[in-house]
Each structure stands twice: as structure tokens, then as C-alpha cells.
Design a protein around this motif. Sequence first.
Motif, short mmCIF file in Angstrom:
data_model
loop_
_atom_site.label_atom_id
_atom_site.label_comp_id
_atom_site.label_asym_id
_atom_site.label_seq_id
_atom_site.Cartn_x
_atom_site.Cartn_y
_atom_site.Cartn_z
N ARG A 16 76.55 53.76 38.01
CA ARG A 16 75.14 53.84 38.52
C ARG A 16 73.97 54.94 37.95
O ARG A 16 72.92 54.90 37.95
CB ARG A 16 75.36 54.23 40.18
N ASN B 281 71.82 53.03 35.01
CA ASN B 281 70.58 52.40 35.33
C ASN B 281 69.70 53.56 36.12
O ASN B 281 68.69 52.85 36.60
CB ASN B 281 70.79 50.83 35.97
N LEU C 164 70.15 54.85 38.96
CA LEU C 164 70.30 54.86 40.21
C LEU C 164 70.85 56.11 40.98
O LEU C 164 70.62 56.65 42.17
CB LEU C 164 71.12 53.84 40.87
N ARG D 245 61.59 51.22 36.19
CA ARG D 245 61.40 49.73 36.39
C ARG D 245 61.50 48.85 34.94
O ARG D 245 62.15 47.76 35.11
CB ARG D 245 60.10 49.50 37.03
N ARG E 26 65.17 48.76 34.01
CA ARG E 26 66.30 47.98 34.96
C ARG E 26 66.13 46.53 34.59
O ARG E 26 67.10 45.84 35.09
CB ARG E 26 66.11 48.35 36.35
N GLN E 27 64.82 46.10 33.98
CA GLN E 27 64.87 44.81 33.52
C GLN E 27 65.89 44.49 32.55
O GLN E 27 66.21 43.17 32.38
CB GLN E 27 63.46 44.60 33.05
N ILE F 132 72.82 45.01 37.54
CA ILE F 132 73.90 45.56 38.11
C ILE F 132 74.28 44.64 39.19
O ILE F 132 73.58 43.87 39.86
CB ILE F 132 73.81 46.93 38.69
N PHE G 29 76.86 44.52 42.80
CA PHE G 29 77.47 45.34 43.65
C PHE G 29 78.59 45.01 44.26
O PHE G 29 78.88 43.87 44.54
CB PHE G 29 76.37 46.12 44.63
N SER H 156 79.14 44.98 47.38
CA SER H 156 78.87 44.43 48.79
C SER H 156 77.53 43.28 48.67
O SER H 156 76.97 42.98 49.55
CB SER H 156 78.34 45.27 49.75
N ASN I 158 74.69 42.44 48.41
CA ASN I 158 73.39 43.04 48.46
C ASN I 158 72.49 41.88 48.21
O ASN I 158 71.20 42.19 47.68
CB ASN I 158 73.22 44.15 47.62
N LEU I 159 72.75 40.63 48.42
CA LEU I 159 71.72 39.50 48.65
C LEU I 159 70.69 39.76 49.53
O LEU I 159 71.00 40.67 50.65
CB LEU I 159 72.45 38.24 48.79
N ARG J 217 71.61 36.26 40.04
CA ARG J 217 70.35 36.87 40.17
C ARG J 217 70.03 37.66 39.31
O ARG J 217 69.04 37.98 38.50
CB ARG J 217 70.34 37.53 41.53
N SER J 218 71.21 38.47 38.87
CA SER J 218 70.93 39.56 37.76
C SER J 218 70.69 39.00 36.39
O SER J 218 69.86 39.37 35.65
CB SER J 218 72.26 40.28 37.43
N MET K 136 67.30 37.97 35.08
CA MET K 136 66.36 38.75 34.37
C MET K 136 66.60 39.04 32.81
O MET K 136 66.11 39.73 32.16
CB MET K 136 66.43 40.18 34.97
#
Lengths: 216, 243
Positions: B47, B50, B52, B75, B78-79, B83, B85, B87, B89-90, B151-152, B155
Motif C-alpha cells: 500500500r 501507490n 495509500l 491521482r 494511481r492511474q 491495486i 484488494f 475484499s 471493494n467493488l 476494473r483495474s 486504467m
Amino acid sequence: MIRELSFIDVLYLIAATRWTLALTAIAFVGGGLVGLTIALLRVSAVAPLRWLGTVYVLVVQGTPLLAWLFVFFFGLSIFGFTVSPWIAAAASYSIYAGAFLGEIWRGCLQAIPRTQWEAGASLGLGLAQQLRYIIVPQALRLAIPPTVGFLVQLIKNTSLAAVIGFIELTREGQLTTATTFRPFTVYLIVAAIYFALCFPLTQVARRLERRLHVAR
Amino acid sequence: MSLVELSDVVKRYGTHTVLNGVSLNVEKGEIIAIIGRSGSGKSTLLRCVNGLEPIQGGTVTFDGTVVNDPATDLRKLRQHVGIVFQSFNLFPHLSVEKNITLAPKVVKHVPTAEARQLAEAVLRKVGLAEKIDAYPDQLSGGQQQRVAIARSLAMQPVVMLFDEITSALDPELVGEVLKVLEEMARDGMTMMLVTHEIGFARKVANRVVFMHEGRIWEQGPAAATLAQPRTPELETFLSAVLH
């Protein structure tokens, strides 16, 4: 002079309801703006801003609405400011509703897991974008039932504005009682009108909640 | 210059030191498996890459940009650093398509139609093309995690971080997620993965990093390091994990 309670009195009561509604609208819009600010302050990453929000909520929730009405309407006039009842009511109700709505909305914002913010941040979204696209849409769904619940409280609490001269529903009821001497009937009608305002709201809230849930 | 460089990174929570001087370089195209007991700092390490987790000492650089420099636009960074996770995290209020297209649309201003095609493309990569209109709660854990990977990927990151992404899954769903990772590995993606899947680490990773007490205790080529641990700590850890 005592006269008979007639249909015209009922019409007067209904007419007075418009002030109840107007006061509610002002309180809700003003309180909504204040409440949004307070909610954002309370979830801010900057500690002093959070404190500011906390102190505001503590002070306002710990003081009666009546006191705020008195302060704005009578209190300020001592210093030579003439405050119209509308301004006094708008200020008092915004301050009051802002504290409660702020707390409700803060709770809804904080109910969204931290990891949702993180997921947004990790994709390159800024703080405002995370709020707008990820946090607020989810919090909104949670916020509807308690917000409407508070709105119903607010409708009933507008009767306090009678003390600074508003002849809204409850005050009109008092005046009608004074001339007709029929308190039981009059206040029953007053109560029925309040109920007619509040009941549909709770129904709409329930439907909205269900629909938002299905559509996520 | 390596793609990711950590040098002497220190991370503390109050008086508790989680990372105690960690240095690690990751080259482009490399696949690094980070293993270790829970609490050894491996997720925290990931973490930090990036941004976090703010760090208290040392530097983290990505492609020459200092991640822990307050002036760095996280920002933008992170593009390029994806990452995933543990859990998932959708975003539960958004469909699979919207989950994937949100960041490309909002951050990169990709037009809606193009974004939809992008979503279709990344979903094909993770084998979920038919789920584009589903909502997260209609998917199994394994499918949700694959959507999170998609989703990752949307980008188009340069490096991907995976934080114990199979730990929350039922055993029979682990395979489908690891398969996606293997394909990404074949495509040459740079990856850092915190994992408990030792077998997978041996098979896919170029290098294994063993974390212990907030430090990199031992590292080396995956197969050799896992077959012949040089430190008793790694040996104990491996025998505990592999029974």
C-alpha cells in the motif's frame, strides 16, 4: 365574543397551513445547506474542521429552538437591528435543522466503508469525485428514511414560530379556540391537518427507499 | 533505474513499527511474490507503493516519481498503479460496466461508447464478458474479484498490486482468479502480489520476498528460495503454510 364554530373556521385553519408549509420549506432548504456543510466538516480529514462541526452540533443540539427564535427576533432588536419574523425564522430553523440533518448525513456518510473511498482513490479519483460518484450515491439511500423522519418532526416544530408572530396552523387553532370556545373539536381538526401533511411523506419515503434499493 | 524503488522505508502506527527499513527494487515485467506471516508488514508495503499509506521514513519512487513527496499528484500516479484488494471493494451501487468505466470516464474523460468497449475488452480478459450488466451482489466472490481486476486493468496500469486477493475466497473459487493472474503474467505485466498461495508464487513469480518483523528477511529467485530457505524463519513459515 363567542361564536359558533363553522366551516369557515376550518377554511381558516387550512389557509394557515400554508405558513406551516412555507416555514417547513425554508427550514428544510436552509437546514439542508447548513447540514451538508456540517456533515462534510464532520468527515473532513482536517482535524480543526471536524472540531468546528462537532462544536456546532453540540451547541445547537443542546439549546432549544425557542431560544434561537427569541435571540434572533427579540435579542437582536435590542442592539438596534430590526429583524423581520421571516429572517428570524429562516435563521433559527436553518441553524436548528442544520445540526440535526448534519448529524444524520454524517452518520450515513460514515456508514460507507473506508475501503470504498480507498477503491476510488486507487483508481485515480480525487476526493470530490469519490464523494460524488461513490460515497454520496450510496449514502443517499441510507439517508432517505431518517431525513424524512426529521422532516416530519420539522413540520410539527414550525408551530414554535408562533411566538414571533407567525399565525401558522397551531396558532390559528388557538385563535379559533379563543373565539369559539371549542378546543376539543378545533385541536382535533388541527391534528388531522398535521397528520394529512405527515402521513403521505412517510409513505413516499417508504416507496422511495424500496425503489432505490431495487435500482441500487 | 527500476520501475518501483523502495529505499529504507519506515512505517509506524503510533509507537508500533510496521515497516522497519525496507528496500526493494522492482524491474519492469518482473513478478514479485511477497509472503510472510500476518502482521509482518507485507500488505502495508504494497500500500506504500501507490501512496495509500503515508510513510515516516525513506522513499518510495515509481517510474522516477517520488510517491511520498507531498507535491506528487497521487491521482496521476494511481492511474498507472493498479491495486486489487482482498475484499474486492467493488462499488455495490453500480453495475459491472459502471464499476469498470467510472474511472476511465471521470479521470481520463473516455467517451461513454468507447468506455463500454473498454469494459467489454477487459471483461473478456477475465472471462466475464456476459456479466457486463450484472450488479456486484449477483456475482460470486471469484467473479467479483475478477471484475475488480478488470476494473483495474481498464486504467491500463503499468504495474499491478495484489493484496491477498484470494484470501477471502472459497477454496474452489481461488483457481479462476489465479488463472487470470497467470494470463496477465504471460502478457508481461509488472506485478507485486502479497499472497498465501505458495504454490502459485513458485509457479508464476520471478522473485519471492519474505517479510518478517517489518523487514525483508530473505529474498531470491522464487523456486530456489522456496525450495531451500536460508533463514530458519522462512523455513518455519513455509512448513507452517505447507503443513
